[in-house]
Design a protein around this motif. Structure first.
Motif, PDB file in Angstrom:
ATOM      1  N   MET A 257       0.806  -1.404   0.094  1.00 50.44           N
ATOM      2  CA  MET A 257       0.121   0.065   0.153  1.00 50.44           C
ATOM      3  C   MET A 257       0.953   1.179   0.048  1.00 50.44           C
ATOM      4  O   MET A 257       2.023   1.100   0.507  1.00 50.44           O
ATOM      5  N   PRO A 258       0.289   2.567  -0.377  1.00 49.90           N
ATOM      6  CA  PRO A 258       1.085   3.574  -0.567  1.00 49.90           C
ATOM      7  C   PRO A 258       1.491   4.200   0.737  1.00 49.90           C
ATOM      8  O   PRO A 258       0.775   3.931   1.800  1.00 49.90           O
ATOM      9  N   ARG A 259       2.690   4.971   0.886  1.00 46.68           N
ATOM     10  CA  ARG A 259       2.916   5.711   2.192  1.00 46.68           C
ATOM     11  C   ARG A 259       1.799   6.360   2.824  1.00 46.68           C
ATOM     12  O   ARG A 259       1.597   6.204   4.078  1.00 46.68           O
ATOM     13  N   SER A 260       0.912   7.045   2.158  1.00 43.51           N
ATOM     14  CA  SER A 260      -0.301   7.940   2.756  1.00 43.51           C
ATOM     15  C   SER A 260      -1.292   6.956   3.202  1.00 43.51           C
ATOM     16  O   SER A 260      -2.212   7.641   3.979  1.00 43.51           O
ATOM     17  N   PHE A 261      -1.411   5.801   2.776  1.00 45.64           N
ATOM     18  CA  PHE A 261      -2.622   4.740   3.607  1.00 45.64           C
ATOM     19  C   PHE A 261      -2.334   4.383   4.879  1.00 45.64           C
ATOM     20  O   PHE A 261      -1.330   3.985   5.025  1.00 45.64           O
ATOM     21  N   SER A 262      -3.557   4.360   5.665  1.00 50.45           N
ATOM     22  CA  SER A 262      -3.516   3.990   7.022  1.00 50.45           C
ATOM     23  C   SER A 262      -5.084   3.512   7.375  1.00 50.45           C
ATOM     24  O   SER A 262      -5.899   4.095   6.789  1.00 50.45           O
ATOM     25  N   PHE A 263      -4.932   2.630   8.250  1.00 50.42           N
ATOM     26  CA  PHE A 263      -6.441   2.361   8.392  1.00 50.42           C
ATOM     27  C   PHE A 263      -6.274   1.652  10.229  1.00 50.42           C
ATOM     28  O   PHE A 263      -5.092   1.680  10.679  1.00 50.42           O
ATOM     29  N   TYR A 264      -7.302   1.701  10.737  1.00 47.41           N
ATOM     30  CA  TYR A 264      -7.168   1.306  12.201  1.00 47.41           C
ATOM     31  C   TYR A 264      -7.013  -0.302  12.419  1.00 47.41           C
ATOM     32  O   TYR A 264      -7.590  -1.055  11.652  1.00 47.41           O
ATOM     33  N   PRO A 265      -6.070  -0.690  13.143  1.00 48.96           N
ATOM     34  CA  PRO A 265      -5.103  -0.071  14.053  1.00 48.96           C
ATOM     35  C   PRO A 265      -3.894   0.414  13.323  1.00 48.96           C
ATOM     36  O   PRO A 265      -3.487  -0.075  12.277  1.00 48.96           O
ATOM     37  N   LEU A 266      -3.132   1.695  13.727  1.00 48.11           N
ATOM     38  CA  LEU A 266      -2.161   2.323  12.987  1.00 48.11           C
ATOM     39  C   LEU A 266      -0.674   1.087  13.120  1.00 48.11           C
ATOM     40  O   LEU A 266      -0.092   1.526  12.342  1.00 48.11           O
TER      41      LEU A 266
END
Length: 887
Positions: A257-266
């Motif tokens: 996934m790209p650097r900017s993508f995040s979801f819970y949990p971090l």
């Protein structure tokens, strides 16, 4: 078009245009004079006649400029140049004003960037306004959710629901894994997710691809997070398509996934595809998951919730635990709001409170600058009088002084943006508190627009009153008094007094809020939790591989490892457990009670522990015995309960030798446990209450009889716990080279996560309160210094007539105390109203705490006296003879 170009040329090359105009006027005058001389006029008379016929040369020039220039813009640039000259004439004054504004504007910009990231900016997914999360809840937790959903519920919703474009499953109710990469073992937090999870969010990978339907036939498929791929795998692009060995099984990597993508949990390292062959497919009622979805356009959350509830009720009879499932219902919540709540139960309230607090700091900074400008306007009273005498109207003087204020504000805003950038870089590097996933903390256009508005509003706020005061000039009074003119000083002093009193009030509000949060944090951290927390090393071992499939094999593994680690230098003792403290929710059945169903509860916590657990963790044994060698596979299952369980379920009986079951009484898969001991209670935090502890009824099982696949080792040491980790890892690999001690950290570090949000709030509020205190002290000092300077002649006369130095000193201090007293009265009223918003963030402290209010007032009073002492001594040291001679 030609006219506009002509205007632009004259605007930027005005000097050349003015010289050309003057040359044209001279040529015209010369031609007229020459014609008159040819007619026989005297040359001097010809010059006078030509001037008289031409008219007012200055007026002609001004009207010509108005035709081909913008005079208002020319005047504006003239005001800017004059303001810059004033700043160069008083560099210290300019630096003080700019620094004060930079602190206020920079702090506001930094805090607003957090508010914008968490609360205002939409999540960076497709159609974020339609993204929701579905939890199971009861009436007490409506609006937040309480439990995960059974995977069977998700599967039925996915096929039957018509309210959603897509529904996806993702669960962090999982343990860590280890992988073999580049010849070494690496910890991996792989979060199970359904095949359409990424497509539901509308995000694409950086390299490779996300999950596809064809992957459902594979045994194991991973999509890696960018931080894990870059930090642990060296950003190796060739990893796509390769197979990593996870817990002894091959796992295919299909994307990053790209650097900017995040979801819970971090903390997620990778996403693991849920397949029909996984535990979720095999045991759909026993595996739990969160459900995330994107609503169809025009569908409300309430309508979607009603539909899911109806579908769930149709399949509940299938559940093996119908009684527990029957009290729950689906709760459809906004995804962004729920992310904020999951990160911190009071995070939303805290961010708004912090923004309000830092706004008060900026207000105090503006009040300070306004006081400084008021004093400076008195010093420039003669200058303003001269300009007024030469024809400048009051509007012109106000405009000039406001221009100076705007220039100072511009410089302060630019410096404030620089300060905010530095603060945000520190925040990104230090991670003092966890924020919800989705958006990074940045200075985007929205934040910069907010900062610009702050700068303009600040300039108007602190510049308007000094400009109006400074432009109100009594020409006779000022010009008669010369440099010592004091016209308007009394009204200006009253205005300064009001401003300083407001500073004191605002400072008291911030000090009170900071005091409440700091006292609350201290009490929260000092509350005994009921078990040992110092000099403990905690680390996890994943025993889910082929070698430790059975509970008996896992218990044997622990029995082989524990003595080896216990023999290491510096190790006091070692114990194993399924978690840090009793957790999860289990139904409790009590043998021999026909009404056991009415006594069953989902709030009974449980934990599996080794024989030395209670001694190592210093949990007192109140009655009976602890686990020992008698408790092993093949012997009757036993349990130890805590005092809270005894008080709730055995209020009038001795529970020793009674049988209980974690589950329904008729469930043959769950064994009956004989109670052999009672231990003290432990306090634990709960997801539903950030500031506080709970004491749940708890059941402890013997690790030798029911060893978990994810084993927590807790090692008591005589020194630094982290120094033991390397030796413990060596002993582990001597038994099984493929295993790894995961996430080694001290117990205090584990517990610190519960204090991160309260600590962050307390530190920021304390910092803002300290800054406000300094600003209030500077305001009091400036007020008295100006008063002493303006009343120097009066003080000299009083001392010449017999006033003592102590009397003068006392009069100055009394003036300071009067101003501070007014501010304290206003501040106490404001604080009593404002601190009510902090009620949910307090522990063991009431918002109307008299001790905190008194302490804040005392600190302010002492600070005011300290700030007043130097101006008072300066007034008392005035030489009356020298002062009168100068008059």
């Amino acid at each position: 078009m030609f006219s506009r170009m002509h205007w632009l040329r004259n605007l930027f090359f005005s000097k050349h245009a003015n010289e050309g105009l003057a040359e044209e006027i001279r040529e015209h005058m010369a031609e007229r004079t020459a014609a008159l001389i040819e007619q026989g006029r005297d040359p001097e008379e010809a010059v006078r006649e030509s001037r008289r016929a031409f008219g007012n040369i200055t007026l002609v020039r001004e009207r010509s400029v108005e035709v081909w220039q913008w005079p208002w813009l020319e005047n504006f640039w003239a005001d800017i140049r004059y303001a810059m000259r004033q700043m160069r004439k008083a560099p210290v004054f300019a630096c003080i004003v700019i620094s004060t504004l930079a602190l206020g504007i920079g702090a506001n910009t930094a805090v607003f960037s957090l508010v914008d990231t968490v609360l205002l900016r939409p999540l960076p997914y497709a159609h974020p306004e339609r993204l929701v999360v579905v939890w199971q809840t009861d009436a007490a937790h409506r609006g937040t959710g309480a439990w995960f959903n059974a995977y069977r519920e998700f599967d039925e919703w996915r096929h039957r629901s018509r309210s959603f474009e897509q529904l996806a499953a993702l669960s962090w109710a999982t343990s860590g894994h280890t992988i073999l990469a580049h010849g070494k073992r690496i910890d991996l937090l792989a979060i199970p997710a359904s095949v359409n999870f990424f497509s539901m969010l509308g995000v694409s990978p950086r390299i490779g691809r996300t999950f596809a339907a064809s992957d459902l036939m594979s045994a194991c498929t991973l999509v890696l997070s960018h931080p894990f791929w870059q930090g642990k795998l060296g950003a190796d692009s060739s990893i796509i398509g390769q197979t990593l060995v996870m817990n002894g099984s091959p796992c295919a990597v299909v994307g990053v996934m790209p650097r900017s993508f995040s979801f819970y949990p971090l903390q997620t390292d990778a996403w693991l595809l849920i397949t029909p062959a996984s535990e979720y497919g095999k045991r759909p009622w026993d595996t739990m998951t969160g459900v995330f979805g994107r609503l169809k356009p025009g569908t409300s959350r309430a309508a979607a919730q009603a539909e899911l509830d109806a579908i769930e009720k149709r399949i509940l009879p299938e559940s093996p635990d119908m009684q527990a499932m029957g009290v729950a219902m689906p709760d459809v919540l906004d995804l962004q709001s729920n992310f904020t709540w999951l990160t911190g139960r009071n995070l939303r309230t805290a961010l708004w409170a912090l923004l309000g607090a830092v706004a008060l700091v900026l207000l105090m900074a503006c009040v300070n600058v306004a006081n400084l400008l008021l004093g400076r306007s008195l010093e420039r009273s003669r200058e303003m009088a001269v300009r007024a005498a030469l024809g400048s109207g009051r509007r012109r003087l106000v405009r000039q002084m406001l221009t100076e204020s705007f220039l100072l504000s511009l410089c302060g805003t630019i410096a404030g943006i620089g300060l905010a950038l530095a603060l945000l870089k520190w925040f990104q590097a230090a991670h003092p508190v966890e924020l919800p996933p989705g958006n990074p903390v940045t200075l985007n256009l929205q934040v910069l627009s907010f900062t610009s508005i702050l700068g303009i509003a600040s300039a108007i706020f602190f510049g308007l009153l000094p400009a109006l005061r400074g432009s109100r000039v009594d020409l006779n009074a000022v010009l008669k008094c010369g440099e010592r003119g004091t016209a308007g000083t009394r009204s200006s002093h009253r205005a300064s007094t009001v401003l300083v009193a407001a500073q004191v009030a605002l400072s008291l509000m911030l000090l009170t809020g900071a005091g409440l949060l700091i006292e609350s944090l201290w009490r929260f951290m000092q509350t005994p939790v009921g078990y040992r927390t110092d000099d403990l090393l905690t680390t996890w071992i994943n025993l889910s591989g082929d070698r430790c499939k059975s509970a008996e094999a896992r218990a044997a593994f622990y029995n082989a490892l524990a003595p080896k680690i216990a023999a290491l230098p510096g190790v006091e003792s070692i114990t194993g457990a399924s978690h840090y403290y009793p957790n999860n929710s289990s139904m409790l059945s009590i043998e021999g009670k026909p009404d056991s169903k009415r006594n069953s509860t989902p709030s009974v916590a449980s934990q599996t522990v080794s024989s030395g657990f209670f001694q190592t963790m210093q949990i007192p044994l109140l009655q009976g015995r602890a686990f020992d060698t008698r408790d092993r596979i093949g012997t009757p299952p036993v349990a130890i309960v805590n005092q809270a369980l005894v008080e709730k379920y055995f209020p009038h009986a001795n529970p020793i030798a009674h049988a209980i079951k974690l589950g329904r009484a008729e469930d043959a898969s769950a064994p009956w446990l004989t109670i052999v001991g009672i231990v003290g209670n432990v306090r634990t935090t709960t997801v539903f209450q950030e500031m506080g502890y709970v004491i749940n009824p708890a059941v402890y099982r013997s690790l030798a009889q029911d060893a978990p696949s994810s084993l927590l080792l807790t090692i008591a040491t005589h020194g630094n716990p982290l120094q033991i980790s390397e030796g413990a890892q060596h002993q582990l690999q001597s038994i099984d080279p493929e295993l790894l001690l995961s996430y080694p950290q001290t117990m205090q570090h584990v517990l610190a996560a519960d204090f991160s949000q309260p600590r962050f709030r307390a530190v920021l509020f304390g910092s803002f309160a300290s800054l406000a205190l300094v600003l209030a002290a500077l305001g009091i000092y400036g007020l008295l210094s100006q008063a002493v300077q303006q009343r120097r002649r009066d003080i000299g006369i009083r001392m010449a007539l017999g006033a003592t130095r102590s009397l003068v000193l006392r009069s100055v201090l009394q003036e300071a105390l009067r101003t501070v007293s007014i501010g304290l009265l206003l501040g106490i009223t404001g604080a009593a109203l404002a601190t009510r918003t902090l009620a949910s963030m307090l522990y063991g402290v009431q918002p109307e705490n008299a001790a905190i209010f008194s302490l804040a007032a005392a600190i302010l009073l002492l600070t005011a006296l300290a700030a007043s002492l130097l101006p008072a001594r300066r007034a008392a040291s005035i030489d009356p003879m020298q002062t009168l001679r100068s008059e």
